[in-house]
Design a protein around this motif. Structure first.
Motif, mmCIF file in Angstrom:
data_model
loop_
_atom_site.group_PDB
_atom_site.id
_atom_site.type_symbol
_atom_site.label_atom_id
_atom_site.label_comp_id
_atom_site.label_asym_id
_atom_site.label_seq_id
_atom_site.Cartn_x
_atom_site.Cartn_y
_atom_site.Cartn_z
ATOM 1 N N ARG A 102 24.952 13.813 104.120
ATOM 2 C CA ARG A 102 23.984 13.912 104.653
ATOM 3 C C ARG A 102 22.985 15.669 104.112
ATOM 4 O O ARG A 102 22.038 15.053 103.719
ATOM 5 N N ASN A 103 23.919 16.414 103.958
ATOM 6 C CA ASN A 103 23.315 18.037 103.909
ATOM 7 C C ASN A 103 22.976 16.886 102.173
ATOM 8 O O ASN A 103 21.898 18.060 101.719
ATOM 9 N N LEU A 104 23.701 16.520 101.521
ATOM 10 C CA LEU A 104 23.105 16.721 100.256
ATOM 11 C C LEU A 104 21.890 15.405 99.873
ATOM 12 O O LEU A 104 21.295 15.967 99.642
ATOM 13 N N MET A 105 22.167 14.585 100.763
ATOM 14 C CA MET A 105 20.995 14.304 100.896
ATOM 15 C C MET A 105 19.625 14.757 101.458
ATOM 16 O O MET A 105 18.522 13.975 101.245
ATOM 17 N N GLY A 106 19.998 15.634 102.372
ATOM 18 C CA GLY A 106 18.799 16.876 102.904
ATOM 19 C C GLY A 106 18.279 17.913 101.574
ATOM 20 O O GLY A 106 17.331 18.432 101.668
ATOM 21 N N GLY A 107 19.118 17.823 100.524
ATOM 22 C CA GLY A 107 18.957 18.684 99.380
ATOM 23 C C GLY A 107 19.279 19.635 98.781
ATOM 24 O O GLY A 107 19.301 20.591 98.437
ATOM 25 N N ALA A 108 20.566 19.509 100.025
ATOM 26 C CA ALA A 108 21.706 20.789 99.832
ATOM 27 C C ALA A 108 22.244 20.576 98.162
ATOM 28 O O ALA A 108 23.484 19.813 98.021
ATOM 29 N N PRO A 109 22.806 21.414 97.764
ATOM 30 C CA PRO A 109 23.440 21.136 96.741
ATOM 31 C C PRO A 109 25.316 21.093 97.728
ATOM 32 O O PRO A 109 25.276 21.736 98.579
ATOM 33 N N VAL A 110 26.733 20.707 96.831
ATOM 34 C CA VAL A 110 27.651 20.448 97.482
ATOM 35 C C VAL A 110 28.381 20.905 96.687
ATOM 36 O O VAL A 110 28.624 19.873 95.286
ATOM 37 N N VAL A 111 29.942 21.300 97.169
ATOM 38 C CA VAL A 111 30.425 22.042 96.034
ATOM 39 C C VAL A 111 31.753 21.303 96.968
ATOM 40 O O VAL A 111 32.455 21.802 98.271
ATOM 41 N N VAL A 112 33.026 20.330 96.184
ATOM 42 C CA VAL A 112 33.993 19.692 96.607
ATOM 43 C C VAL A 112 35.145 20.031 96.764
ATOM 44 O O VAL A 112 35.858 20.339 94.874
ATOM 45 N N LEU A 113 36.107 20.762 96.691
ATOM 46 C CA LEU A 113 37.381 21.295 96.943
ATOM 47 C C LEU A 113 38.475 19.952 97.231
ATOM 48 O O LEU A 113 38.332 19.088 98.368
ATOM 49 N N GLY A 114 39.649 19.928 96.938
ATOM 50 C CA GLY A 114 40.768 19.109 97.352
ATOM 51 C C GLY A 114 41.747 19.644 98.267
ATOM 52 O O GLY A 114 40.886 20.219 99.399
ATOM 53 N N ARG A 115 42.866 19.566 98.636
ATOM 54 C CA ARG A 115 43.479 19.751 99.946
ATOM 55 C C ARG A 115 43.755 21.337 99.567
ATOM 56 O O ARG A 115 43.700 21.970 98.658
ATOM 57 N N PHE A 116 42.857 21.927 101.022
ATOM 58 C CA PHE A 116 43.124 23.452 101.084
ATOM 59 C C PHE A 116 44.154 24.317 100.489
ATOM 60 O O PHE A 116 45.052 24.126 100.950
ATOM 61 N N ASP A 117 43.367 24.662 99.868
ATOM 62 C CA ASP A 117 44.079 26.367 98.793
ATOM 63 C C ASP A 117 43.320 26.997 99.500
ATOM 64 O O ASP A 117 41.838 27.653 99.432
ATOM 65 N N ALA A 118 43.872 28.455 100.160
ATOM 66 C CA ALA A 118 43.084 29.781 100.809
ATOM 67 C C ALA A 118 42.637 30.734 99.603
ATOM 68 O O ALA A 118 40.749 30.895 100.016
ATOM 69 N N GLU A 119 43.383 30.810 98.727
ATOM 70 C CA GLU A 119 42.475 31.620 97.321
ATOM 71 C C GLU A 119 41.602 30.611 96.580
ATOM 72 O O GLU A 119 40.465 31.804 96.671
ATOM 73 N N ALA A 120 42.191 29.865 96.709
ATOM 74 C CA ALA A 120 40.423 28.471 95.628
ATOM 75 C C ALA A 120 38.917 28.695 96.688
ATOM 76 O O ALA A 120 38.268 28.163 95.694
ATOM 77 N N THR A 121 39.551 29.063 97.842
ATOM 78 C CA THR A 121 38.518 28.700 98.735
ATOM 79 C C THR A 121 37.579 29.745 98.931
ATOM 80 O O THR A 121 36.698 29.178 98.137
ATOM 81 N N LEU A 122 38.303 30.554 98.149
ATOM 82 C CA LEU A 122 37.452 32.218 98.638
ATOM 83 C C LEU A 122 36.984 32.220 96.761
ATOM 84 O O LEU A 122 35.394 32.855 96.900
ATOM 85 N N ALA A 123 37.714 31.874 96.158
ATOM 86 C CA ALA A 123 37.207 31.885 94.460
ATOM 87 C C ALA A 123 35.916 30.665 94.377
ATOM 88 O O ALA A 123 34.973 31.182 94.064
ATOM 89 N N ALA A 124 36.181 29.965 95.529
ATOM 90 C CA ALA A 124 35.120 28.766 95.349
ATOM 91 C C ALA A 124 33.320 29.241 95.789
ATOM 92 O O ALA A 124 32.052 29.311 95.321
#
Length: 515
Positions: free
Chosen positions: A223-245
């Motif tokens: 819904r946020n994408l439809m509202g104009g917000a860019p969206v970044v999608v990660l796969g299965r959770f990885d703590a450091e990859a989350t901070l990097a993103a």
């Protein structure tokens, strides 16, 4: 003009709109892809309920599928991608889905489930379509199907249809429920629905998806994408990859669960300091109780930008609390938000005063309440009276109306005639430095009927504390009858916490009650 095209920046049409770990789409390109996807769905027979199921791991394509379904005036069923073919088949049949979308990781199970439904009903198997699935001849390839479809703007004057979510099923078969008003604002046409997605939450900026998109919380990114917000999608959770993103994409908002917080906090200090997080404006969490110490540490690290929403798939958010209010009311899940009012009642349905623990009910002043698909008995069981429903929690309110949850009805342990609600004990257990996670269950006891057992995941398996030490730790902090009588050390996998932080207590109890 297509709906998504209004978000294309005139000075930079290639500005990032959607990205995952493989591809990045600018707003102009996403608009063309979305037009093709919507037109493709219009060309398919989606049955009388215009419904399809999405059984796929997180990816840009998964987001596109959900948004395209909404813009095509169809209803998506977000399905847990961990399910077995039999479990998936139940949802496909119960939901009357006429199409199944899959990813490479789920294609084989999807084909088996479609065949199982066909065998049970005598109808032809529903079509299975998937992205990046070249090795599955039974799967209709998504990419060529899109390429052969027009990218002309699709019609926008058709009525929208709410998505159909299924509960997690930790207390039996998953139950279907139409997306509630908090998650689907509707409208007479998909154009009107699209306009409702331009919410303050979407206006925050770039959103990061770290939880599975089959859950209502992460699903909000569509819904946020439809509202104009860019969206970044990660796969299965990885703590450091989350901070990097967060650092790389200057993420402004993210939805998480307490398990994510714990894994982020477990990173070495030097790793956490490697990435900038000052772009964050909103970190929302839900899904499971958050230990007080964990939440306090997250607020100290990220600042007072942590928000908690308490609710469910059935109704969306029913309570909300910001960082400032939580610090003044630690452990609370907040105050009810319209149209909900909170009630605490005893076992006979009598309302209890503030500070008294009881069953948590919500009065829906709109009169809607909860309605489960094909399950009138479960719908009735959730209600005290019309419009007054429970999500199965035990708790109390304080004098200011802040709600505190202490456990769930179904998790209650009765030992020697005394009711024990394990969540309070679990909150104490995770405060022990040697405990990374814990769940408490009732196991057979000849004298007491049941006794409380703690299943403990160790912080450092090489240096485990004694069981007696853990029990003593609890006895120093809560009433003795609430403390575990025994402790068993288990792995994180044995505890079986879901991606949203929930635990299937029935499954944990089952081995102890055999025979």
């Amino acid at each position: 003009m297509s709906l998504l095209s209004q978000h294309i920046p005139a000075d930079n049409p290639d500005q990032m709109a959607l990205t995952d770990q493989r591809i990045t789409l600018g707003w102009a390109e996403l608009d063309r892809v979305m037009n093709r996807a919507v037109n493709l769905l219009h060309s398919l027979d989606l049955g009388p309920e215009r419904r399809l199921a999405v059984f796929a791991e997180n990816s840009a394509e998964t987001v596109i599928a959900y948004v395209a379904t909404a813009l095509a005036g169809a209803s998506a069923v977000p399905v847990n991608f961990h399910l077995t073919p039999d479990e998936l088949a139940y949802i496909l049949e119960d939901s009357a889905s006429a199409l199944l979308l899959v990813s490479p990781e789920t294609a084989e199970r999807g084909l088996l489930a479609a065949q199982a439904v066909s065998s049970a009903t005598g109808e032809p198997p529903i079509p299975v379509m998937g992205w990046r699935c070249p090795d599955h001849p039974g799967v209709i390839p998504w990419e060529p199907s899109l390429a052969q479809t027009s990218d002309e703007p699709p019609p926008t004057d058709i009525p929208p249809v709410p998505h159909l979510f299924y509960t997690s099923g930790t207390t039996g078969r998953p139950k279907g429920v139409d997306a509630p008003p908090a998650l689907f604002r509707g409208g007479a046409t998909v154009a009107e629905y699209f306009a409702t997605c331009a919410t303050p939450n979407a206006a925050i900026g770039t959103h990061l998806v770290v939880g599975p998109l089959y859950h209502a919380g992460p699903f909000a990114a569509t819904r946020n994408l439809m509202g104009g917000a860019p969206v970044v999608v990660l796969g299965r959770f990885d703590a450091e990859a989350t901070l990097a993103a967060i650092d790389r994409h200057q993420v402004n908002a993210v939805f998480m669960v307490p398990t994510h917080f714990s894994r982020l906090l477990a990173l070495p200090a030097e790793v956490r300091q490697r990435y900038r997080t000052d772009s964050l404006k909103s970190v929302t969490h839900s899904g499971a109780p958050c230990p007080v110490s964990v939440k306090r540490a997250i607020i100290e690290w990220l600042g007072p930008i942590v928000y908690e929403g308490y609710g469910s798939t059935e109704v969306g958010g029913s309570c909300h609390i910001n960082s400032e209010d939580w610090l003044a009311h630690p452990g609370s899940v907040g105050q009810p938000i319209p149209p909900f009012e909170v009630l605490i009642v005893d076992e006979n349905g009598n309302e209890l005063p503030p500070g008294t623990e009881g069953r948590v009910y919500f009065a829906d002043t709109s009169g809607r309440g909860i309605s489960y698909r094909n399950a009138p008995e479960k719908t009735a069981a959730a209600h005290l009276r019309p419009g007054v429903f429970t999500l199965g929690e035990i708790g109390y309110t304080d004098e200011e109306g802040f709600l505190y949850l202490t456990d769930r009805f179904s998790d209650m342990v009765v030992s020697g005639g005394v009711n024990i609600y394990p969540a309070e004990t679990e909150q104490v257990l995770v405060e022990h430095p040697g405990v990374a996670d814990a769940a408490c269950i009732g196991v057979p006891d000849e004298e007491m009927g049941e006794q409380l057992k703690a299943l403990v995941v160790l912080s450092d398996p090489a240096r485990p504390p004694e069981a007696a030490e853990i029990i003593a730790f609890c006895r120093d902090r809560i009433a003795h009858y609430k403390c575990p009588r025994s402790v068993e050390f288990v792995s994180e996998g044995q505890l079986g916490r879901s991606a949203m932080g929930k635990i299937n207590k029935q499954a944990l109890r089952a081995p102890y009650w055999k025979g």
